[in-house]
Design an enzyme around this catalytic site. Structure first.
Site, PDB file in Angstrom:
ATOM      1  N   ASP A 191     -11.812 -22.541  18.137  1.00  0.00           N
ATOM      2  CA  ASP A 191     -11.827 -23.615  19.131  1.00  0.00           C
ATOM      3  C   ASP A 191     -10.436 -24.266  19.176  1.00  0.00           C
ATOM      4  O   ASP A 191      -9.568 -23.963  18.377  1.00  0.00           O
ATOM      5  CB  ASP A 191     -12.899 -24.652  18.783  1.00  0.00           C
ATOM      6  CG  ASP A 191     -12.694 -25.263  17.393  1.00  0.00           C
ATOM      7  OD1 ASP A 191     -11.694 -25.977  17.197  1.00  0.00           O
ATOM      8  OD2 ASP A 191     -13.542 -25.026  16.501  1.00  0.00           O
TER       9      ASP A 191
ATOM     10  N   CYS B  55      -6.190  -6.461  33.729  1.00  0.00           N
ATOM     11  CA  CYS B  55      -5.109  -7.175  33.058  1.00  0.00           C
ATOM     12  C   CYS B  55      -4.076  -7.575  34.102  1.00  0.00           C
ATOM     13  O   CYS B  55      -3.678  -6.744  34.926  1.00  0.00           O
ATOM     14  CB  CYS B  55      -4.483  -6.281  31.997  1.00  0.00           C
ATOM     15  SG  CYS B  55      -2.911  -6.891  31.341  1.00  0.00           S
TER      16      CYS B  55
ATOM     17  N   HIS C 134      -7.382 -16.465  13.405  1.00  0.00           N
ATOM     18  CA  HIS C 134      -8.451 -15.628  13.958  1.00  0.00           C
ATOM     19  C   HIS C 134      -8.479 -15.652  15.488  1.00  0.00           C
ATOM     20  O   HIS C 134      -9.470 -15.244  16.090  1.00  0.00           O
ATOM     21  CB  HIS C 134      -9.804 -16.068  13.403  1.00  0.00           C
ATOM     22  CG  HIS C 134      -9.969 -15.760  11.941  1.00  0.00           C
ATOM     23  ND1 HIS C 134     -10.934 -16.348  11.149  1.00  0.00           N
ATOM     24  CD2 HIS C 134      -9.282 -14.923  11.131  1.00  0.00           C
ATOM     25  CE1 HIS C 134     -10.825 -15.877   9.911  1.00  0.00           C
ATOM     26  NE2 HIS C 134      -9.834 -15.021   9.881  1.00  0.00           N
TER      27      HIS C 134
ATOM     28  N   ALA D  94     -17.324 -33.567   6.606  1.00  0.00           N
ATOM     29  CA  ALA D  94     -15.877 -33.570   6.851  1.00  0.00           C
ATOM     30  C   ALA D  94     -15.417 -34.867   7.500  1.00  0.00           C
ATOM     31  O   ALA D  94     -14.325 -35.369   7.202  1.00  0.00           O
ATOM     32  CB  ALA D  94     -15.498 -32.373   7.723  1.00  0.00           C
TER      33      ALA D  94
ATOM     34  N   CYS E  89      -2.271  -3.094  26.724  1.00  0.00           N
ATOM     35  CA  CYS E  89      -0.839  -3.377  26.636  1.00  0.00           C
ATOM     36  C   CYS E  89      -0.508  -4.606  25.794  1.00  0.00           C
ATOM     37  O   CYS E  89       0.664  -4.969  25.664  1.00  0.00           O
ATOM     38  CB  CYS E  89      -0.243  -3.551  28.033  1.00  0.00           C
ATOM     39  SG  CYS E  89      -0.721  -5.088  28.874  1.00  0.00           S
TER      40      CYS E  89
END
Length: 231
Positions: free
Chosen positions: A91, A133, A106, A216, A117
């Site tokens: 995120d 792409c 990651h 946290a 490519c």
């Protein structure tokens, strides 16, 4: 000059509503990792994988940073030394809180990658199999996410930062995913002090000099405050 190197994992974003591998009832519980988070799974069923990451991208777009993200951004802004933030999370909540130059080992949900490519560009909210792409026009678009079996991004720079760390902190990580779980050993070899901040002890908790356990959004701001008040 002091150098703090911080590794964050899913536990930092859990209180912002973003699920982890182990959450029951979340996106990950509805799919096998082999089907949605490996190159082989993408080769078998790219539509399934795109659908999974479209859902994760939409979920992340609705999330907002919590007190832990804001505390780390404050530390980076005010600490007189260097503060490096490395994250396993895909995120963008660290950046949304104000952290700078976050290292997404990651990958990131907001990125698209051409597997033909290697061109990268901002991902739309929804990606589909047949999209070309913008650089080579091949229909080989995938999320810019590091899947199991692939090499995480920026490892040379990460190891260089760890080799110069005076303090290493692992926040909200399980200690079960390598190579990140071994970062504490690199920091110890460099002579750094080590601290784990987690909801519960990780698989590598015995390697840390200092530990703090709890949500946290509680323990990270308190830890940051102590660091900033230290003489």
């Amino acid at each position: 000059m002091e150098k703090i190197v911080i590794l964050t994992g899913a536990g930092v974003s859990a209180e912002s509503g973003l699920g982890t591998f182990r959450d029951e009832g979340g996106l990950w519980s509805q799919h096998r990792i082999e089907d949605v988070a490996t190159p082989e799974g993408f080769a078998r069923d790219p539509a399934l994988v795109h659908g999974f990451y479209n859902a994760r991208r939409a979920q992340a777009a609705q999330a907002t940073p919590n007190a832990a993200h804001h505390a780390l951004a404050r530390l980076q802004r005010i600490f007189p030394g260097e503060v490096i933030v490395i994250t396993q999370n895909v995120d963008g909540l660290h950046e949304a809180a104000g952290s700078q130059a976050v290292m997404h080992m990651h990958g990131i949900l907001s990125g698209a990658l051409c597997s033909n490519c290697d061109h990268r560009w901002p991902a739309p909210l929804e990606m589909h199999v047949a999209e070309p792409c913008p650089a080579c026009h091949a229909p080989t678009v995938r999320p810019d996410i590091v899947w199991f079996g692939e090499m995480p991004y920026g490892m040379d720079d990460i190891y260089d930062h760890l080799s110069h760390a005076t303090l290493f902190a692992a926040i909200g990580t399980s200690g079960q995913v390598y190579p990140a779980a071994a970062f504490v050993h690199e920091a110890i070899a460099a002579g750094a002090k080590t601290v784990e901040l987690n909801l519960e002890p990780s698989a590598v908790v015995s390697n840390f000099d200092e530990t703090h356990f709890g949500p946290a959004s509680d323990i990270v701001p308190a830890w940051v405050e102590r660091l900033l008040r230290a003489p």
